[in-house]
Design a protein around this motif. Structure first.
Motif, PDB file in Angstrom:
ATOM      1  N   LEU A 253       0.854 -66.895 -11.571  1.00  0.00           N
ATOM      2  CA  LEU A 253       0.912 -66.765 -10.118  1.00  0.00           C
ATOM      3  C   LEU A 253       2.319 -67.133  -9.645  1.00  0.00           C
ATOM      4  CD1 LEU A 253      -2.546 -68.058  -8.843  1.00  0.00           C
ATOM      5  CD2 LEU A 253      -1.789 -65.709  -9.328  1.00  0.00           C
ATOM      6  N   ASP A 254       2.970 -66.173  -9.019  1.00  0.00           N
ATOM      7  CA  ASP A 254       4.308 -66.378  -8.466  1.00  0.00           C
ATOM      8  C   ASP A 254       4.136 -66.897  -7.034  1.00  0.00           C
ATOM      9  OD1 ASP A 254       6.760 -66.220  -7.286  1.00  0.00           O
ATOM     10  OD2 ASP A 254       7.177 -64.147  -7.871  1.00  0.00           O
ATOM     11  N   GLU A 255       4.163 -68.227  -6.934  1.00  0.00           N
ATOM     12  CA  GLU A 255       4.020 -68.870  -5.610  1.00  0.00           C
ATOM     13  C   GLU A 255       5.383 -69.264  -5.048  1.00  0.00           C
ATOM     14  OE1 GLU A 255       1.031 -70.804  -3.928  1.00  0.00           O
ATOM     15  OE2 GLU A 255      -0.414 -70.874  -5.575  1.00  0.00           O
TER      16      GLU A 255
ATOM     17  N   SER B 221       9.473 -72.214  -5.907  1.00  0.00           N
ATOM     18  CA  SER B 221      10.882 -72.421  -5.544  1.00  0.00           C
ATOM     19  C   SER B 221      10.967 -72.415  -4.022  1.00  0.00           C
ATOM     20  CB  SER B 221      11.774 -71.360  -6.177  1.00  0.00           C
ATOM     21  OG  SER B 221      13.130 -71.656  -5.925  1.00  0.00           O
ATOM     22  N   LYS B 222      11.863 -71.649  -3.439  1.00  0.00           N
ATOM     23  CA  LYS B 222      12.021 -71.532  -1.981  1.00  0.00           C
ATOM     24  C   LYS B 222      11.788 -72.863  -1.243  1.00  0.00           C
ATOM     25  CE  LYS B 222      12.212 -66.703  -1.263  1.00  0.00           C
ATOM     26  NZ  LYS B 222      11.505 -65.615  -1.942  1.00  0.00           N
ATOM     27  N   GLY B 223      10.563 -73.142  -0.777  1.00  0.00           N
ATOM     28  CA  GLY B 223      10.344 -74.336   0.030  1.00  0.00           C
ATOM     29  C   GLY B 223      10.366 -75.646  -0.718  1.00  0.00           C
TER      30      GLY B 223
ATOM     31  N   ASP C 180      16.020 -71.183  -9.243  1.00  0.00           N
ATOM     32  CA  ASP C 180      15.653 -70.322  -8.118  1.00  0.00           C
ATOM     33  C   ASP C 180      14.402 -69.540  -8.492  1.00  0.00           C
ATOM     34  OD1 ASP C 180      16.491 -67.821  -9.508  1.00  0.00           O
ATOM     35  OD2 ASP C 180      18.447 -68.796  -9.354  1.00  0.00           O
ATOM     36  N   GLY C 181      13.889 -68.803  -7.530  1.00  0.00           N
ATOM     37  CA  GLY C 181      12.642 -68.100  -7.776  1.00  0.00           C
ATOM     38  C   GLY C 181      12.720 -67.136  -8.947  1.00  0.00           C
ATOM     39  N   SER C 182      13.815 -66.404  -9.023  1.00  0.00           N
ATOM     40  CA  SER C 182      13.952 -65.420 -10.105  1.00  0.00           C
ATOM     41  C   SER C 182      13.924 -66.101 -11.470  1.00  0.00           C
ATOM     42  CB  SER C 182      15.264 -64.643  -9.957  1.00  0.00           C
ATOM     43  OG  SER C 182      15.340 -64.018  -8.696  1.00  0.00           O
ATOM     44  N   THR C 183      14.634 -67.215 -11.605  1.00  0.00           N
ATOM     45  CA  THR C 183      14.649 -67.881 -12.913  1.00  0.00           C
ATOM     46  C   THR C 183      13.290 -68.493 -13.224  1.00  0.00           C
ATOM     47  OG1 THR C 183      15.665 -69.851 -11.915  1.00  0.00           O
ATOM     48  CG2 THR C 183      17.133 -68.319 -13.044  1.00  0.00           C
TER      49      THR C 183
HETATM   50  C1  LIG Z   1      12.059 -64.732  -3.113  1.00  0.00           C
HETATM   51  C2  LIG Z   1      11.084 -64.536  -4.196  1.00  0.00           C
HETATM   52  C3  LIG Z   1      11.472 -64.582  -5.542  1.00  0.00           C
HETATM   53  C4  LIG Z   1      12.909 -64.733  -5.948  1.00  0.00           C
HETATM   54  O1  LIG Z   1      13.413 -65.977  -5.589  1.00  0.00           O
HETATM   55  P1  LIG Z   1      14.992 -66.200  -5.525  1.00  0.00           P
HETATM   56  O2  LIG Z   1      15.121 -67.660  -5.230  1.00  0.00           O
HETATM   57  O3  LIG Z   1      15.497 -65.329  -4.421  1.00  0.00           O
HETATM   58  O4  LIG Z   1      15.544 -65.821  -6.841  1.00  0.00           O
HETATM   59  C5  LIG Z   1      10.503 -64.450  -6.501  1.00  0.00           C
HETATM   60  N1  LIG Z   1       9.218 -64.275  -6.175  1.00  0.00           N
HETATM   61  C6  LIG Z   1       8.799 -64.232  -4.904  1.00  0.00           C
HETATM   62  C7  LIG Z   1       7.353 -64.061  -4.600  1.00  0.00           C
HETATM   63  C8  LIG Z   1       9.724 -64.344  -3.874  1.00  0.00           C
HETATM   64  O5  LIG Z   1       9.306 -64.269  -2.604  1.00  0.00           O
END
Ligand SMILES: *Cc1c(COP(=O)(O)O)cnc(C)c1O
Length: 437
Positions: free
Chosen positions: A249-251, A278-280, A113-116
């Motif tokens: 860069l946190d994309e 992550s996400k998409g 996931d995004g956090s990891t």
């Molecule tokens: C949502 C988000 C995260 C965290 O992602 P999760 O899947 O909710 O853990 C990290 N960085 C950004 C920029 C986000 O929008």
């Protein structure tokens, strides 16, 4: 145990909902299905998903091509250990991502996931310097940032009501202002220059050297859809490069077309050292994430020494179902290029219709548009006007989830012309109604 007990009009007695204040919480609406950009509720209503179900969905719900890919993969190999073993879906996905991202980004590390993916990037950046024999204890981040809810991700995120209780446990991070901008803003260049000067000065301090700067490129999401210019991102890269600090860069949110290009770094023409996605990535079907590292970062870990090894991994690392969904999603991304490249023009047309007496800071970046409601309240996430909108939005057939007094759109690329019109017109009505009390 799992039988539904209690009253149907009250929240379920066995579920603890995320990001929800418990006392007084409205009963969550039961969703029975979703297709394309629409979500179907048990009570017979349907709503347009204007926020892509918390920013994960790309091509509409229940997309048959992604569903088929997952189905086919589940019948072949659902999951297997990913250390000492490998599989085709992961390797194909790694190659496809490396091919799409800027040249220097070569090595794909899987997580969930995004956090990891952010945790992985922070640990890689820190250990990169350690492996080279340098102690660089500091991370720089931006005010208003959001990088996730695990401890490392919280530490680099903005100090907020969400993280306050854990303050003692978070490692120290230095923060800089984020030079956000909007249509009609005339102060941005000045504010950008001030941030860059400050950054340059900080990176030149030899005590407490900086391991990495972490940023959400072009759009800060949870912090209120705050947008910066491509130019600022390019300058940020130039300044970090010059000083030898890594750029992460946190994309997680901006990836896969959201900013009108495949990636924000592509739009700005920037090569980071580490990128988080992550996400998409699976089109919104399954949890999966990657941290992609440049060859330079990876090199520092090439060693027989156990102390230089990256000791990190998750049970479901490189889950084949997630990889299969992601591969199908990447094909769809290429096919939807005209949609995500074209959406900003529609958004800008909508923003021009807003009454400047009632709204402020209209802004758009690719598929994302946002504006703030003028309120008598405090503004920000806990502004009550957000809750009011959240309640009324369903009557307009829309799923919106304002961030305090910021209303934003981030629709899936399946949005039809009629749905887009309904989203824009319904929102204009909402703004007028809320302003009218
Ligand atoms: C949502 C988000 C995260 C965290 O992602 P999760 O899947 O909710 O853990 C990290 N960085 C950004 C920029 C986000 O929008």
């Amino acid at each position: 145990m799992s039988e539904r007990s209690g009253r149907a009009d009250e929240p379920h007695p066995n579920v603890w909902f995320p990001f929800t204040t418990i006392e007084g919480m409205p009963t969550p609406l039961t969703v029975v299905g979703a297709r394309g950009s629409r979500i179907f509720l048990q009570d017979g209503r349907s709503v347009i998903d204007c926020i892509s179900s918390w920013w994960v969905n790309l091509f509409g719900h229940a997309h048959p091509r992604i569903a088929d890919a997952i189905h086919g993969q589940a019948l072949e190999l659902e999951h297997v250990i990913f250390a000492g073993f490998t599989h085709e879906p992961a390797e194909r996905l790694a190659a496809a991502l490396a091919n799409m991202l800027p040249d220097a980004l070569e090595r794909v590390f899987f997580s969930d996931d995004g956090s990891t993916s952010v945790e992985v990037a922070l640990k890689m950046a820190y250990q990169y310097w350690a492996n080279r024999g340098e102690h660089r204890p500091t991370f720089l981040a931006f005010e208003g940032a959001y990088h996730g809810d695990t401890f490392g991700a919280m530490a680099v995120g903005a100090e907020s009501a969400f993280t306050g209780v854990f303050g003692d446990l978070l490692f120290a991070v230095e923060r800089m202002p984020f030079p956000d901008t909007w249509i009609g803003d005339e102060t941005v260049e000045e504010r950008e220059a001030a941030v860059l000067d400050r950054l340059r000065a900080r990176l030149a301090v030899p005590e407490r050297p900086v391991a990495a700067v972490i940023a959400e490129p072009l759009v800060q999401g949870a912090g209120g859809m705050r947008m910066c210019r491509d130019e600022f991102l390019r300058q940020l890269r130039a300044v970090t490069e010059e000083a030898g600090a890594l750029l992460i860069l946190d994309e997680v949110m901006t990836g896969f077309g959201r900013t009108g290009a495949r990636f924000a770094c592509e739009r700005a023409g920037v090569e980071p050292d580490l990128v988080c996605l992550s996400k998409g990535i699976t089109g919104g079907f399954l949890p999966l994430a990657v941290t992609v590292a440049s060859a330079r970062v990876y090199e520092a870990f090439v060693s027989r020494d156990a102390a230089k090894t990256f000791w990190h991994g998750h049970s479901y690392t490189a889950n084949p179902l997630g990889c299969a969904a992601a591969l199908a999603s990447l094909e769809l991304l290429v096919e939807h290029e005209p949609v995500f490249r074209g959406m900003e023009a529609h958004h800008r047309g909508f923003l021009e219709r807003l009454d400047p007496e009632l709204t402020a800071r209209p802004r758009a970046c690719g598929t994302i548009a946002a504006f703030d409601l003028r309120t008598d309240g405090p503004g920000g996430y806990f502004d009550g006007v957000g809750d009011l909108i959240k309640r009324r939005t369903l009557d307009k057939g829309l799923l919106l989830r304002p961030l305090g007094n910021t209303i934003y759109f981030m629709p899936p690329y399946s949005l039809t012309d009629a749905e887009r019109t309904a989203m824009y017109d319904g929102t204009i009505e909402l703004v007028e109604e809320v302003a009218g009390g």
